[in-house]
Write a protein that holds these residues in place. Structure first.
Motif, PDB file in Angstrom:
ATOM      1  N   MET A   1       0.857  -1.180   0.000  1.00  0.00           N
ATOM      2  CA  MET A   1       0.000   0.000   0.000  1.00  0.00           C
ATOM      3  C   MET A   1       0.897   1.234   0.000  1.00  0.00           C
ATOM      4  O   MET A   1       1.752   1.381   0.841  1.00  0.00           O
ATOM      5  N   ASP A   2       0.710   2.097  -0.967  1.00  0.00           N
ATOM      6  CA  ASP A   2       1.573   3.270  -1.043  1.00  0.00           C
ATOM      7  C   ASP A   2       0.774   4.571  -0.990  1.00  0.00           C
ATOM      8  O   ASP A   2       1.192   5.581  -1.515  1.00  0.00           O
ATOM      9  N   ARG A   3      -0.385   4.516  -0.323  1.00  0.00           N
ATOM     10  CA  ARG A   3      -1.192   5.717  -0.184  1.00  0.00           C
ATOM     11  C   ARG A   3      -2.014   5.609   1.105  1.00  0.00           C
ATOM     12  O   ARG A   3      -2.656   4.593   1.362  1.00  0.00           O
ATOM     13  N   LEU A   4      -1.981   6.663   1.897  1.00  0.00           N
ATOM     14  CA  LEU A   4      -2.795   6.729   3.107  1.00  0.00           C
ATOM     15  C   LEU A   4      -4.077   7.464   2.756  1.00  0.00           C
ATOM     16  O   LEU A   4      -4.039   8.599   2.298  1.00  0.00           O
ATOM     17  N   GLU A   5      -5.197   6.786   2.945  1.00  0.00           N
ATOM     18  CA  GLU A   5      -6.503   7.370   2.637  1.00  0.00           C
ATOM     19  C   GLU A   5      -7.093   8.011   3.893  1.00  0.00           C
ATOM     20  O   GLU A   5      -6.714   7.678   5.018  1.00  0.00           O
ATOM     21  N   LEU A   6      -8.039   8.886   3.702  1.00  0.00           N
ATOM     22  CA  LEU A   6      -8.689   9.581   4.808  1.00  0.00           C
ATOM     23  C   LEU A   6      -9.341   8.589   5.773  1.00  0.00           C
ATOM     24  O   LEU A   6      -9.257   8.763   6.990  1.00  0.00           O
ATOM     25  N   ASP A  68      -1.231  21.201   9.311  1.00  0.00           N
ATOM     26  CA  ASP A  68      -2.144  21.573  10.389  1.00  0.00           C
ATOM     27  C   ASP A  68      -3.606  21.212  10.120  1.00  0.00           C
ATOM     28  O   ASP A  68      -4.475  21.539  10.909  1.00  0.00           O
ATOM     29  N   THR A  69      -3.852  20.506   9.035  1.00  0.00           N
ATOM     30  CA  THR A  69      -5.191  20.018   8.714  1.00  0.00           C
ATOM     31  C   THR A  69      -5.070  18.563   8.232  1.00  0.00           C
ATOM     32  O   THR A  69      -3.991  18.143   7.806  1.00  0.00           O
ATOM     33  N   PRO A  70      -6.139  17.803   8.271  1.00  0.00           N
ATOM     34  CA  PRO A  70      -6.069  16.439   7.743  1.00  0.00           C
ATOM     35  C   PRO A  70      -5.637  16.390   6.272  1.00  0.00           C
ATOM     36  O   PRO A  70      -4.841  15.533   5.894  1.00  0.00           O
ATOM     37  N   ARG A  71      -6.122  17.316   5.465  1.00  0.00           N
ATOM     38  CA  ARG A  71      -5.750  17.321   4.036  1.00  0.00           C
ATOM     39  C   ARG A  71      -4.248  17.525   3.856  1.00  0.00           C
ATOM     40  O   ARG A  71      -3.588  16.800   3.098  1.00  0.00           O
ATOM     41  N   SER A  72      -3.671  18.481   4.582  1.00  0.00           N
ATOM     42  CA  SER A  72      -2.235  18.732   4.441  1.00  0.00           C
ATOM     43  C   SER A  72      -1.415  17.590   5.042  1.00  0.00           C
ATOM     44  O   SER A  72      -0.351  17.243   4.527  1.00  0.00           O
ATOM     45  N   PHE A  73      -1.911  16.964   6.111  1.00  0.00           N
ATOM     46  CA  PHE A  73      -1.233  15.811   6.699  1.00  0.00           C
ATOM     47  C   PHE A  73      -1.195  14.663   5.690  1.00  0.00           C
ATOM     48  O   PHE A  73      -0.138  14.058   5.463  1.00  0.00           O
ATOM     49  N   LEU A  74      -2.327  14.359   5.087  1.00  0.00           N
ATOM     50  CA  LEU A  74      -2.380  13.300   4.077  1.00  0.00           C
ATOM     51  C   LEU A  74      -1.459  13.600   2.904  1.00  0.00           C
ATOM     52  O   LEU A  74      -0.779  12.705   2.394  1.00  0.00           O
ATOM     53  N   ARG A  75      -1.431  14.845   2.480  1.00  0.00           N
ATOM     54  CA  ARG A  75      -0.563  15.239   1.369  1.00  0.00           C
ATOM     55  C   ARG A  75       0.903  14.960   1.716  1.00  0.00           C
ATOM     56  O   ARG A  75       1.651  14.398   0.906  1.00  0.00           O
ATOM     57  N   CYS A  76       1.323  15.332   2.921  1.00  0.00           N
ATOM     58  CA  CYS A  76       2.708  15.119   3.344  1.00  0.00           C
ATOM     59  C   CYS A  76       3.049  13.635   3.432  1.00  0.00           C
ATOM     60  O   CYS A  76       4.091  13.197   2.942  1.00  0.00           O
ATOM     61  N   VAL A  77       2.188  12.866   4.075  1.00  0.00           N
ATOM     62  CA  VAL A  77       2.433  11.431   4.231  1.00  0.00           C
ATOM     63  C   VAL A  77       2.465  10.760   2.869  1.00  0.00           C
ATOM     64  O   VAL A  77       3.371   9.968   2.577  1.00  0.00           O
ATOM     65  N   ASN A  78       1.524  11.074   2.005  1.00  0.00           N
ATOM     66  CA  ASN A  78       1.470  10.427   0.696  1.00  0.00           C
ATOM     67  C   ASN A  78       2.633  10.834  -0.196  1.00  0.00           C
ATOM     68  O   ASN A  78       3.069  10.049  -1.040  1.00  0.00           O
ATOM     69  N   GLN A  79       3.176  12.016   0.010  1.00  0.00           N
ATOM     70  CA  GLN A  79       4.369  12.428  -0.724  1.00  0.00           C
ATOM     71  C   GLN A  79       5.539  11.518  -0.355  1.00  0.00           C
ATOM     72  O   GLN A  79       6.284  11.065  -1.225  1.00  0.00           O
ATOM     73  N   VAL A  80       5.693  11.231   0.924  1.00  0.00           N
ATOM     74  CA  VAL A  80       6.748  10.321   1.378  1.00  0.00           C
ATOM     75  C   VAL A  80       6.509   8.913   0.834  1.00  0.00           C
ATOM     76  O   VAL A  80       7.445   8.259   0.343  1.00  0.00           O
ATOM     77  N   LEU A  81       5.286   8.439   0.901  1.00  0.00           N
ATOM     78  CA  LEU A  81       4.964   7.103   0.409  1.00  0.00           C
ATOM     79  C   LEU A  81       5.199   6.985  -1.097  1.00  0.00           C
ATOM     80  O   LEU A  81       5.720   5.975  -1.582  1.00  0.00           O
ATOM     81  N   ARG A  82       4.858   8.011  -1.853  1.00  0.00           N
ATOM     82  CA  ARG A  82       5.124   8.009  -3.306  1.00  0.00           C
ATOM     83  C   ARG A  82       6.615   7.987  -3.569  1.00  0.00           C
ATOM     84  O   ARG A  82       7.083   7.295  -4.476  1.00  0.00           O
ATOM     85  N   GLY A  83       7.362   8.777  -2.805  1.00  0.00           N
ATOM     86  CA  GLY A  83       8.823   8.807  -2.979  1.00  0.00           C
ATOM     87  C   GLY A  83       9.446   7.455  -2.710  1.00  0.00           C
ATOM     88  O   GLY A  83      10.365   7.027  -3.413  1.00  0.00           O
ATOM     89  N   ARG A  84       8.932   6.764  -1.703  1.00  0.00           N
ATOM     90  CA  ARG A  84       9.445   5.432  -1.387  1.00  0.00           C
ATOM     91  C   ARG A  84       9.129   4.463  -2.514  1.00  0.00           C
ATOM     92  O   ARG A  84       9.953   3.660  -2.917  1.00  0.00           O
ATOM     93  N   ALA A  85       7.908   4.535  -3.056  1.00  0.00           N
ATOM     94  CA  ALA A  85       7.497   3.649  -4.143  1.00  0.00           C
ATOM     95  C   ALA A  85       8.332   3.904  -5.400  1.00  0.00           C
ATOM     96  O   ALA A  85       8.727   2.978  -6.094  1.00  0.00           O
ATOM     97  N   THR A  86       8.625   5.179  -5.679  1.00  0.00           N
ATOM     98  CA  THR A  86       9.421   5.541  -6.830  1.00  0.00           C
ATOM     99  C   THR A  86      10.856   5.052  -6.679  1.00  0.00           C
ATOM    100  O   THR A  86      11.465   4.547  -7.628  1.00  0.00           O
ATOM    101  N   ALA A  87      11.409   5.157  -5.480  1.00  0.00           N
ATOM    102  CA  ALA A  87      12.778   4.723  -5.225  1.00  0.00           C
ATOM    103  C   ALA A  87      12.914   3.211  -5.353  1.00  0.00           C
ATOM    104  O   ALA A  87      13.985   2.712  -5.694  1.00  0.00           O
ATOM    105  N   ALA A  88      11.850   2.478  -5.084  1.00  0.00           N
ATOM    106  CA  ALA A  88      11.894   1.018  -5.152  1.00  0.00           C
ATOM    107  C   ALA A  88      11.872   0.507  -6.571  1.00  0.00           C
ATOM    108  O   ALA A  88      12.204  -0.632  -6.824  1.00  0.00           O
ATOM    109  N   VAL A  89      11.464   1.351  -7.525  1.00  0.00           N
ATOM    110  CA  VAL A  89      11.361   0.912  -8.928  1.00  0.00           C
ATOM    111  C   VAL A  89      12.674   0.906  -9.611  1.00  0.00           C
ATOM    112  O   VAL A  89      13.658   1.229  -9.430  1.00  0.00           O
TER     113      VAL A  89
END
Length: 89
Positions: A1-6, A68-89
């Motif tokens: 899983m490479d995305r954190l959903e709400l 400072d909001t759920p939307r911005s938190f999700l954006r930050c976490v998913n940016q890290v998760l995407r970066g990890r997925a990209t690095a694994a390829v």
């Protein structure tokens, strides 16, 4: 899983933030500040640790302080998760 959903974030926050005084996270409240939703810094720190363990990532504390909001938190976490997925390829 490479995305954190709400829905997953809401589940994790219910565990660490409790259900009594906190607003249920939904699409309608994603842009409200954590404090308005009833979540304090301790519940967010615990939720962040839980996310790090579950997804096996290290999240940047300074970056998340700006989330400072759920939307911005999700954006930050998913940016890290995407970066990890990209690095694994």
């Amino acid at each position: 899983m490479d995305r954190l959903e709400l829905t997953e974030l809401a589940r994790i926050l219910r565990i660490w933030g409790g259900e009594d005084d906190c607003v249920e996270l939904s699409e309608d409240v994603q842009d409200l500040y954590w404090i308005e939703l009833g979540y304090d810094s301790l519940s967010l720190l615990q939720a962040t640790g839980s996310i790090e363990r579950k997804y096996d990532v290290l999240l940047d504390g300074e970056l998340l302080e700006l989330a400072d909001t759920p939307r911005s938190f999700l954006r930050c976490v998913n940016q890290v998760l995407r970066g990890r997925a990209t690095a694994a390829v």
